[in-house]
Design a protein around this motif. Structure first.
Motif, PDB file in Angstrom:
ATOM      1  N   GLU B 155       0.830  -1.205   0.000  1.00  0.00           N
ATOM      2  CA  GLU B 155       0.000   0.000   0.000  1.00  0.00           C
ATOM      3  C   GLU B 155       0.867   1.260   0.000  1.00  0.00           C
ATOM      4  O   GLU B 155       2.021   1.236   0.417  1.00  0.00           O
ATOM      5  N   ALA B 156       0.257   2.351  -0.443  1.00  0.00           N
ATOM      6  CA  ALA B 156       0.920   3.652  -0.393  1.00  0.00           C
ATOM      7  C   ALA B 156       0.141   4.526   0.582  1.00  0.00           C
ATOM      8  O   ALA B 156      -0.979   4.919   0.260  1.00  0.00           O
ATOM      9  N   PRO B 157       0.690   4.750   1.778  1.00  0.00           N
ATOM     10  CA  PRO B 157       1.974   4.354   2.354  1.00  0.00           C
ATOM     11  C   PRO B 157       1.946   2.918   2.896  1.00  0.00           C
ATOM     12  O   PRO B 157       0.910   2.270   2.879  1.00  0.00           O
ATOM     13  N   SER B 158       3.105   2.452   3.423  1.00  0.00           N
ATOM     14  CA  SER B 158       3.202   1.103   3.990  1.00  0.00           C
ATOM     15  C   SER B 158       4.093   1.102   5.245  1.00  0.00           C
ATOM     16  O   SER B 158       4.829   2.058   5.499  1.00  0.00           O
ATOM     17  N   TYR B 159       4.014   0.018   5.990  1.00  0.00           N
ATOM     18  CA  TYR B 159       4.756  -0.105   7.262  1.00  0.00           C
ATOM     19  C   TYR B 159       6.266   0.013   7.038  1.00  0.00           C
ATOM     20  O   TYR B 159       6.851  -0.731   6.251  1.00  0.00           O
ATOM     21  N   VAL B 160       6.885   0.911   7.746  1.00  0.00           N
ATOM     22  CA  VAL B 160       8.313   1.203   7.548  1.00  0.00           C
ATOM     23  C   VAL B 160       9.187  -0.036   7.774  1.00  0.00           C
ATOM     24  O   VAL B 160      10.167  -0.264   7.059  1.00  0.00           O
ATOM     25  N   GLY B 161       8.821  -0.875   8.749  1.00  0.00           N
ATOM     26  CA  GLY B 161       9.618  -2.067   9.050  1.00  0.00           C
ATOM     27  C   GLY B 161       9.548  -3.108   7.941  1.00  0.00           C
ATOM     28  O   GLY B 161      10.510  -3.845   7.702  1.00  0.00           O
ATOM     29  N   GLY B 389       6.207  11.410   6.839  1.00  0.00           N
ATOM     30  CA  GLY B 389       5.581  10.490   5.892  1.00  0.00           C
ATOM     31  C   GLY B 389       6.540   9.781   4.955  1.00  0.00           C
ATOM     32  O   GLY B 389       6.275   8.662   4.520  1.00  0.00           O
ATOM     33  N   THR B 390       7.671  10.395   4.651  1.00  0.00           N
ATOM     34  CA  THR B 390       8.627   9.782   3.715  1.00  0.00           C
ATOM     35  C   THR B 390       9.124   8.422   4.187  1.00  0.00           C
ATOM     36  O   THR B 390       9.541   7.601   3.373  1.00  0.00           O
ATOM     37  N   ALA B 391       9.079   8.173   5.506  1.00  0.00           N
ATOM     38  CA  ALA B 391       9.546   6.883   6.029  1.00  0.00           C
ATOM     39  C   ALA B 391       8.695   5.723   5.508  1.00  0.00           C
ATOM     40  O   ALA B 391       9.152   4.578   5.505  1.00  0.00           O
ATOM     41  N   PHE B 392       7.479   6.024   5.048  1.00  0.00           N
ATOM     42  CA  PHE B 392       6.524   4.966   4.742  1.00  0.00           C
ATOM     43  C   PHE B 392       6.354   4.711   3.243  1.00  0.00           C
ATOM     44  O   PHE B 392       5.394   4.078   2.815  1.00  0.00           O
ATOM     45  N   TYR B 393       7.271   5.258   2.477  1.00  0.00           N
ATOM     46  CA  TYR B 393       7.261   5.033   1.029  1.00  0.00           C
ATOM     47  C   TYR B 393       8.646   4.548   0.607  1.00  0.00           C
ATOM     48  O   TYR B 393       9.659   4.958   1.175  1.00  0.00           O
ATOM     49  N   ALA B 394       8.656   3.716  -0.412  1.00  0.00           N
ATOM     50  CA  ALA B 394       9.939   3.235  -0.933  1.00  0.00           C
ATOM     51  C   ALA B 394      10.496   4.198  -1.974  1.00  0.00           C
ATOM     52  O   ALA B 394      11.632   4.038  -2.415  1.00  0.00           O
ATOM     53  N   ASP B 395       9.707   5.183  -2.366  1.00  0.00           N
ATOM     54  CA  ASP B 395      10.081   5.981  -3.531  1.00  0.00           C
ATOM     55  C   ASP B 395      10.156   7.481  -3.275  1.00  0.00           C
ATOM     56  O   ASP B 395      10.060   8.274  -4.199  1.00  0.00           O
ATOM     57  N   GLN B 397       8.086   9.536  -1.849  1.00  0.00           N
ATOM     58  CA  GLN B 397       6.849  10.280  -1.621  1.00  0.00           C
ATOM     59  C   GLN B 397       6.666  10.595  -0.134  1.00  0.00           C
ATOM     60  O   GLN B 397       7.386  10.097   0.704  1.00  0.00           O
ATOM     61  N   GLY B 398       5.620  11.353   0.162  1.00  0.00           N
ATOM     62  CA  GLY B 398       5.151  11.462   1.541  1.00  0.00           C
ATOM     63  C   GLY B 398       5.629  12.675   2.311  1.00  0.00           C
ATOM     64  O   GLY B 398       5.391  12.770   3.517  1.00  0.00           O
ATOM     65  N   GLN B 399       6.290  13.602   1.614  1.00  0.00           N
ATOM     66  CA  GLN B 399       6.828  14.755   2.342  1.00  0.00           C
ATOM     67  C   GLN B 399       5.767  15.584   3.056  1.00  0.00           C
ATOM     68  O   GLN B 399       6.059  16.205   4.080  1.00  0.00           O
ATOM     69  N   ASP B 400       4.559  15.601   2.506  1.00  0.00           N
ATOM     70  CA  ASP B 400       3.508  16.427   3.110  1.00  0.00           C
ATOM     71  C   ASP B 400       2.674  15.644   4.136  1.00  0.00           C
ATOM     72  O   ASP B 400       1.598  16.058   4.508  1.00  0.00           O
ATOM     73  N   HIS B 401       3.210  14.485   4.564  1.00  0.00           N
ATOM     74  CA  HIS B 401       2.472  13.667   5.540  1.00  0.00           C
ATOM     75  C   HIS B 401       3.286  13.440   6.813  1.00  0.00           C
ATOM     76  O   HIS B 401       4.512  13.525   6.805  1.00  0.00           O
ATOM     77  N   MET B 402       2.568  13.131   7.870  1.00  0.00           N
ATOM     78  CA  MET B 402       3.235  12.648   9.085  1.00  0.00           C
ATOM     79  C   MET B 402       2.346  11.601   9.751  1.00  0.00           C
ATOM     80  O   MET B 402       1.126  11.625   9.617  1.00  0.00           O
ATOM     81  N   ARG B 403       2.997  10.642  10.431  1.00  0.00           N
ATOM     82  CA  ARG B 403       2.239   9.678  11.228  1.00  0.00           C
ATOM     83  C   ARG B 403       2.245  10.131  12.672  1.00  0.00           C
ATOM     84  O   ARG B 403       3.325  10.394  13.231  1.00  0.00           O
TER      85      ARG B 403
END
Lengths: 455, 455
Positions: B155-161, B389-395, B397-403
């Motif tokens: 999924e986008a995003p996905s579990y960092v581990g 958010g970038t931690a949760f993408y392989a590519d 993405q996610g700069q405008d997100h946070m968990r």
């Protein structure tokens, strides 16, 4: 677990014989696998040990197992440990049951330095990584160093669990000669020169310097600095696996290979043999930059080692006489070693064996023409089990060897086990002398349903 | 561990600011590595998280951490658990502290069937493998299926581990769109068709169907059979990771993907969130032939899971009201979720976020132009932490997100944390509105030594 194995053989014997025969038949019970085409290449090296099914039978109480490496735990102060653990959970339960750091608890890593100091190691706790048994450390070191096709050097024979790891990472294991004084430096030098000339990439020298598993021998003091120097000169990291080092029967431990050149060696330690394996706590001590990668690899593999296990062991080390406990283990194992060697001399004079100065194992060489692997079903039917020598080589050698372990059964059971083993070996030996090499093997392989009186 | 985080900020604040600035500087403390040329190719994908150093700072008590996924353990009956554990060690210590089987204890595997039955799973204990946390199960499944270059869908995003594991095995992660009802079946179908047309080998569909980490959303009931059917039709194994499934705030758990087609799914479960992570016990339920390989891979990786951990959990399950404990956890986390969502509505109206129906996390979308990763050092200086958010993408993405996680801090600390976060976000937002996109980032990146009054 095998407490019941102290009992005498019982009427289930015919069942053991039938089960042993069935276990010796390969390829049974395979089901159709819809994912067969999807597995990774590395799984081709992963296969169940041929003797695995047989060991399910060998674990029955009426069988004397000289096969396993289970430490003798009845000597531990279990009531004391139980009380300490209760206190730990009552007072620090919310920490013990929480996630911890990937590298492991600082307090435990400091205590591990005290343990390693007994073998002349001077290190910093920041260079220690706590792992899920030292098996995980083996896996992680191989993971960060070995590409498919790389060479790993290992003694001939070598620890079966390490060979499994190297195979899982598609390494090419090259065995190096060892003798009664351990790995032979000249053989190492020659192997490295030859492989270098062939353009092979050699990544690791895997060695068990003390009370070798399975060979039972110990690397001589004078060879230690030479081994480290030769490996370093050839740009090969030494992977020193030392679960038994503190379990010597005579005198002080020898200095670890790590103590000669800390930048050239990754040292693996374990609490499984000096305390208890049920916590699954081991460690790696590595050059700093290697340690950093080991932690990253470990976080990827398991996030972090068990806090409950780590704090349990840390509490044990800080409140119990762990040095005294190790001394008491040594006495137990020395007595069992003596029982093993005495029984072999009495019952198996046609064979030869190594004389371990510590640890759990002796390595037996059978009379010419005998095949330990082919003989195993008959031995299990005869209510004794061992590990055939072929398990300890990557290249099919070892048929005329077997590993006998003396760690778990009592001296009386060891005597009985060796007596049973001698009956099987001597019968096979007679067949070989009458019909020539290979005859015994063929006879055993043809035995599908041994009759009860064979037991 | 962070019990002290209930305290008010203290005079060490300037130190946090300095430490945060230092942690934000990359490349410090690197030492020369004599083994640099020897590492395996796969280590190139292993790197310390860029935010790792910062989290060492974020763990200080004066920082409200909305970053971690630590469960709240103070609600556990620790005295009761302590007593049970003492009894276990007194009565069965020699078993609990010994080696066990590679697959895990039969009794625990039977109990795991009871846990999974709550999500509609019918299975046999022989198809369960006990692992060192479900992280190890992730590692083992990837190990047996993924060759370098194979595709893993997530999924986008996905579990960092999980992304870390896939990277360690040199997989190529392709993200698939998810919305408020979870993974989008049409997007999955398209991705698989496209990858198939490109001749790519897709090995796994990795999905967290319930209370997604980090997205906080849940896969809709009607989508579940469709997802399984699409994956199976394309010959792709589903890897269903479900640590939070029993921690829903409303009604009964949804049926697991596994329940629709047991041959098409490997299901991963864990006791880390429903009981305690400190034991490191999780499991995989797999089609039989896959399970056999998982056991071989696990034996190679760790020999066997901890007997002490397994018997401790087995005892807890058989003697404590574990279902009642899960209910009580749900109440705690529901209250914290409500605190989080209420605070966000009050303090961060410029952002949007998901509304989790269970689990630990909400996923925040920042106002346009803000960069959560670049903003993190300022947030930590402002005594609040989150995961960008970038931690949760392989590519990338996610700069405008946070968990944001609501599992560990109390509702009061959550309110305070979101209030602090809002101050940082709103300041950045003002900068962006004044100077345009990127301005805030540049200002923060130029901040080498924040002054104490920034805190």
């Amino acid at each position: 677990m095998n407490e019941r194995s102290e009992q005498a053989p019982d009427p289930t014997t015919p069942t053991v014989a039938a089960a042993a025969a069935a276990a010796a038949e390969p390829g049974r019970g395979t089901r159709l696998d819809p994912w067969l085409a999807n597995y990774a290449d590395r799984t081709h090296g992963m296969k169940a040990s041929e003797i695995r099914a047989l060991f399910a039978v060998a674990n029955r109480p009426e069988v004397v197992s000289l096969a396993g490496g289970m430490p003798f735990l009845a000597g531990l102060p279990l009531d004391n440990i139980a009380e300490l653990t209760q206190k730990l959970l009552t007072e620090r339960g919310a920490v013990a049951l929480q996630y911890g750091s990937g590298q492991g608890e600082e307090a435990l890593r400091e205590q591990i330095l005290d343990v390693m100091a007994l073998e002349g190691i001077r290190a910093h706790s920041d260079d220690v990584v706590v792992t899920t048994g030292s098996q995980q450390a083996l896996d992680l070191v191989t993971r960060i160093f070995v590409d498919p096709g790389d060479v790993v050097l290992a003694e001939a024979p070598s620890y079966v669990g390490a060979l499994g790891v190297f195979r899982a990472y598609q390494a090419d294991v090259v065995h190096v000669e060892m003798d009664d004084a351990g790995l032979v430096p000249e053989a190492l030098e020659q192997a490295l020169s030859r492989l270098g000339a062939e353009g092979r990439r050699v990544k690791l020298l895997y060695t068990v310097p003390n009370f070798h598993n399975p060979a039972g021998v110990t690397l001589a003091l004078e060879r230690r600095p030479r081994i480290v120097e030769i490996a370093r000169r050839h740009g090969v990291l030494v992977l020193e696996d030392n679960p038994y080092g503190l379990l010597g029967f005579d005198g002080d431990p020898l200095p670890a290979l790590h103590s000669y050149d800390p930048e050239a060696v990754v040292y693996l330690g374990s609490f499984s043999k000096t305390f208890a394996p049920g916590y699954r706590v081991g460690w790696a001590l590595a050059p700093h930059a290697v340690r950093e990668r080991l932690v990253l690899a470990s976080e990827s593999a398991i996030l972090c080692p068990s806090m409950m296990s780590q704090l349990s062991i840390s509490t044990y080390l800080s409140t119990c006489d762990w040095r005294g406990q190790i001394k008491s283990f040594r006495e137990v194992y020395r007595e069992r070693r003596d029982a093993m060697l005495g029984s072999l001399a009495e019952h198996l004079p046609a064979a030869t064996w190594t004389v371990p100065a510590g640890g759990f194992y002796t390595w037996v060489t059978l009379p010419a023409g005998l095949d330990a692997q082919a003989m195993l079903p008959r031995a299990v039917t005869g209510l004794v089990a061992y590990v055939p020598g072929t398990a300890f080589y990557a290249d099919g050698q070892g048929q005329d060897h077997m590993r006998l372990s003396f760690c778990y059964p009592t001296p009386e059971r060891i005597h009985e086990g060796v007596r049973r083993l001698a009956t099987v070996v001597n019968d096979e030996h007679d067949l070989v002398r009458m019909f020539g090499t290979g005859a015994a093997t063929q006879v055993v392989r043809g035995t599908q349903a041994p009759s009860p009186n064979q037991a």
